[in-house]
Design a protein around this motif. Structure first.
Motif, PDB file in Angstrom:
ATOM      1  N   LYS A 130       0.839  -1.206   0.000  1.00  0.00           N
ATOM      2  CA  LYS A 130       0.000   0.000   0.000  1.00  0.00           C
ATOM      3  C   LYS A 130       0.872   1.253   0.000  1.00  0.00           C
ATOM      4  CE  LYS A 130      -4.235  -1.808   1.110  1.00  0.00           C
ATOM      5  NZ  LYS A 130      -5.105  -1.903  -0.013  1.00  0.00           N
ATOM      6  N   GLY A 131       0.389   2.284  -0.680  1.00  0.00           N
ATOM      7  CA  GLY A 131       1.051   3.580  -0.671  1.00  0.00           C
ATOM      8  C   GLY A 131       2.296   3.674  -1.521  1.00  0.00           C
ATOM      9  N   THR A 132       2.543   2.698  -2.403  1.00  0.00           N
ATOM     10  CA  THR A 132       3.766   2.712  -3.200  1.00  0.00           C
ATOM     11  C   THR A 132       3.521   3.012  -4.672  1.00  0.00           C
ATOM     12  OG1 THR A 132       3.674   0.319  -3.600  1.00  0.00           O
ATOM     13  CG2 THR A 132       4.889   1.066  -1.644  1.00  0.00           C
ATOM     14  N   TRP A 133       2.284   3.206  -5.066  1.00  0.00           N
ATOM     15  CA  TRP A 133       1.942   3.473  -6.458  1.00  0.00           C
ATOM     16  C   TRP A 133       2.458   4.850  -6.863  1.00  0.00           C
ATOM     17  CZ3 TRP A 133       0.477   1.313 -10.821  1.00  0.00           C
ATOM     18  CH2 TRP A 133      -0.139   2.076 -11.817  1.00  0.00           C
ATOM     19  N   LYS A 134       3.194   4.910  -7.976  1.00  0.00           N
ATOM     20  CA  LYS A 134       3.656   6.168  -8.556  1.00  0.00           C
ATOM     21  C   LYS A 134       3.323   6.125 -10.037  1.00  0.00           C
ATOM     22  CE  LYS A 134       7.507   6.812  -5.402  1.00  0.00           C
ATOM     23  NZ  LYS A 134       8.963   6.964  -5.288  1.00  0.00           N
ATOM     24  N   GLU A 135       2.625   7.157 -10.488  1.00  0.00           N
ATOM     25  CA  GLU A 135       2.190   7.201 -11.885  1.00  0.00           C
ATOM     26  C   GLU A 135       2.679   8.487 -12.532  1.00  0.00           C
ATOM     27  OE1 GLU A 135      -2.022   7.319 -14.354  1.00  0.00           O
ATOM     28  OE2 GLU A 135      -2.021   6.641 -12.282  1.00  0.00           O
ATOM     29  N   ASP A 136       3.177   8.366 -13.740  1.00  0.00           N
ATOM     30  CA  ASP A 136       3.623   9.511 -14.510  1.00  0.00           C
ATOM     31  C   ASP A 136       3.187   9.288 -15.952  1.00  0.00           C
ATOM     32  OD1 ASP A 136       4.839  11.816 -15.384  1.00  0.00           O
ATOM     33  OD2 ASP A 136       6.889  11.061 -15.198  1.00  0.00           O
TER      34      ASP A 136
END
Length: 134
Positions: free
Chosen positions: A88-94
């Motif tokens: 949880k809390g590790t999603w990074k989107e660009d």
């Protein structure tokens, strides 16, 4: 060892090159923002990441990019009973690229943490590569 975990170093070099290219482009354009983590990955991205450890070659192929899917064989599948849990809390989107962290538990082995790199392909999140987290 699962296919993508074995192939991580080859694909991580590509990821590094792509990241360096994106950084250079951002500097040229004057944009220096970093993708911010968000609490939860989209369900389709979680499904793609978890598909890596499926014991069904069709499911694994549906989880990875088309390029990786073409070279995948039944011998590349994770052992039965392998579980991948997205942290949880590790999603990074660009834009069309993203990453998340996960814990992989293989039978009879200590859990390992990995970064899963994804890209949007044909409107769906697909796994591009993985890297171990030391």
């Amino acid at each position: 060892m699962p296919f993508l975990l074995r192939q991580a170093s080859r694909h991580s070099r590509l990821s590094v090159l792509l990241s360096l290219g994106a950084l250079l482009l951002a500097l040229v354009l004057g944009c220096t923002s970093q993708p911010a983590p968000r609490p939860d990955a989209p369900p389709q991205a979680v499904q793609a990441a978890q598909g890596l450890v499926s014991h069904d070659v069709t499911a694994v192929r549906a989880s990875v990019t088309d390029l990786l899917a073409t070279s995948l064989t039944p011998d590349d599948l994770a052992p039965a009973g392998t579980v991948l849990t997205v942290d949880k809390g590790t999603w990074k989107e660009d834009g069309n690229d993203a990453s998340l962290q996960a814990t992989v538990a293989l039978p009879q082995q200590a859990p390992a943490r990995v970064v899963v790199y994804l890209t949007r392909e044909n409107g769906q999140w697909r796994v591009l590569s993985t890297d171990p987290i030391p």
